[in-house]
Design a protein around this motif. Structure first.
Motif: not given
Length: 242
Positions: A85-92, A129-132, A67-76, A134-138
């Motif tokens: 599988n790469a999305a705007k906030s994680f790499i699987k 905001e980051l937990l949301k 999981y990456v907090a800086e989503k613009d970097v992943v998109i770059k 990254w879709d992480i249920n606290e």
């Protein structure tokens, strides 16, 4: 996900061998490329913080995730992340060999630079905001409450012996008190009135003896007085005849 692990090392040790190697490689890369990050276990994930959450690693059932907090970097760098599988906030990914580690290292370095820029602008995302993102249920990822069992201390052998000795002493004292109350001697194991009667006889004999001794001097004094009177009368008789 292992919500019971308290350190990243313990989290990695519980993984299967292939997952352990892949996750350990990513952990080492993050610590080397993102100087100053703080590593911890949070929400069942390996967490990396730099002025707030920046990366997180998870070993899921079907794949591993970065999981990456800086989503613009992943998109770059998304186009260079082939085979995953790469999305705007994680790499699987499911296989470390298919993950381009050189590209992931660039993402890590660029994320640190982006975080420092956000910090200067005051636009760092909050943890909620980051937990949301990254879709992480606290609540679901929180570790279960641990039950602490306190050991029951057993008395030492010396203490047990001391307690037994004290109990025996109290028992002997109680038996002695019962013997005195019932008129039984604990030494002779016989009735106490025999010794009492012998004491009374000895006391009476002493009284009689002392009485006789007291009367003897009185009788001697009376006899002396009588003889002295007789001698005086004899000496006075010739004087009258003259």
């Amino acid at each position: 996900m292992n919500p019971t692990a308290s350190t990243v090392g313990a989290y990695l040790r519980d993984l299967p061998p292939d997952r352990r190697v892949a996750m350990a490689r990513l952990c080492i890369m993050i610590r080397r490329s993102a100087r100053g990050v703080r590593e911890s276990m949070r929400y069942g994930l390996a967490f990396y913080e730099l002025d707030g959450p920046l990366f997180a690693l998870e070993s899921g059932r079907r794949h591993m995730s970065l999981y990456v907090a800086e989503k613009d970097v992943v998109i770059k760098h998304k186009d260079a992340l082939t085979g995953v599988n790469a999305a705007k906030s994680f790499i699987k990914f499911s296989d470390l060999n298919r993950l381009p580690l050189d590209v992931v290292e660039k993402i890590v370095r660029d994320s640190v630079a982006a975080r420092r820029q956000r910090l200067s602008q005051g636009t760092v995302p909050t943890q909620a905001e980051l937990l949301k993102l990254w879709d992480i249920n606290e609540e679901a990822a929180a570790p279960p409450a641990t039950t602490v069992k306190l050991p029951v201390a057993k008395p030492a052998a010396a203490m047990t012996e001391a307690i037994n000795a004290m109990a025996n002493t109290m028992r002997d004292a109680m038996f002695a008190a019962i013997d005195m109350a019932t008129g039984t001697s604990a030494v002779s194991n016989g009735p106490l009135h025999k010794s009492t009667s012998s004491g009374k006889k000895a006391a009476k004999a002493g009284v009689k003896k002392s009485g006789k001794e007291a009367r003897k001097p009185a009788s001697k004094n009376a006899a002396a007085k009588k003889s002295a009177g007789r001698a005086a009368r004899k000496s006075a008789a010739p004087a009258r005849r003259r």
